[in-house]
Design a protein around this motif. Sequence first.
Motif, PDB file in Angstrom:
ATOM      1  N   LEU A 108       0.755  -1.315  -0.142  1.00 26.99           N
ATOM      2  CA  LEU A 108      -0.185  -0.116  -0.048  1.00 26.99           C
ATOM      3  C   LEU A 108       0.998   1.192   0.049  1.00 26.99           C
ATOM      4  O   LEU A 108       0.555   2.191  -0.739  1.00 26.99           O
ATOM      5  CB  LEU A 108      -0.884  -0.129   1.325  1.00 26.99           C
ATOM      6  CG  LEU A 108      -2.068   1.022   1.191  1.00 26.99           C
ATOM      7  CD1 LEU A 108      -2.922   0.714  -0.071  1.00 26.99           C
ATOM      8  CD2 LEU A 108      -2.959   0.728   2.701  1.00 26.99           C
ATOM      9  N   SER A 109       2.002   1.329   0.999  1.00 24.73           N
ATOM     10  CA  SER A 109       3.013   2.459   0.675  1.00 24.73           C
ATOM     11  C   SER A 109       3.533   2.690  -0.433  1.00 24.73           C
ATOM     12  O   SER A 109       3.458   3.711  -0.999  1.00 24.73           O
ATOM     13  CB  SER A 109       3.916   2.236   1.841  1.00 24.73           C
ATOM     14  OG  SER A 109       5.104   2.930   1.704  1.00 24.73           O
ATOM     15  N   ALA A 154      -4.387   5.817  -0.289  1.00 26.38           N
ATOM     16  CA  ALA A 154      -3.614   4.860   0.376  1.00 26.38           C
ATOM     17  C   ALA A 154      -2.673   5.329   1.501  1.00 26.38           C
ATOM     18  O   ALA A 154      -2.625   4.426   2.618  1.00 26.38           O
ATOM     19  CB  ALA A 154      -2.782   4.265  -0.648  1.00 26.38           C
TER      20      ALA A 154
END
Length: 61
Positions: free
Chosen positions: A21-22, A43
């Motif tokens: 997600l990062s 996100a």
Amino acid sequence: MSKQNRGFMFVWGAPIVLGLLSVFGLLAALLGTGGWHWASWTALTILLGVIVRYWAFPLER
């Protein structure tokens, strides 16, 4: 799924998802425009929410 694989995903599943997600959020911010910026904000806000949750309310042992 074997017992060993379930243990691996139990321990590493959330960190892997948060890492992906990062990476998605940062790449979307760098490479995209318009809707990609909204996806990036979403996100990275989710990640910030997880950080704040565990900072403010740590798990009790």
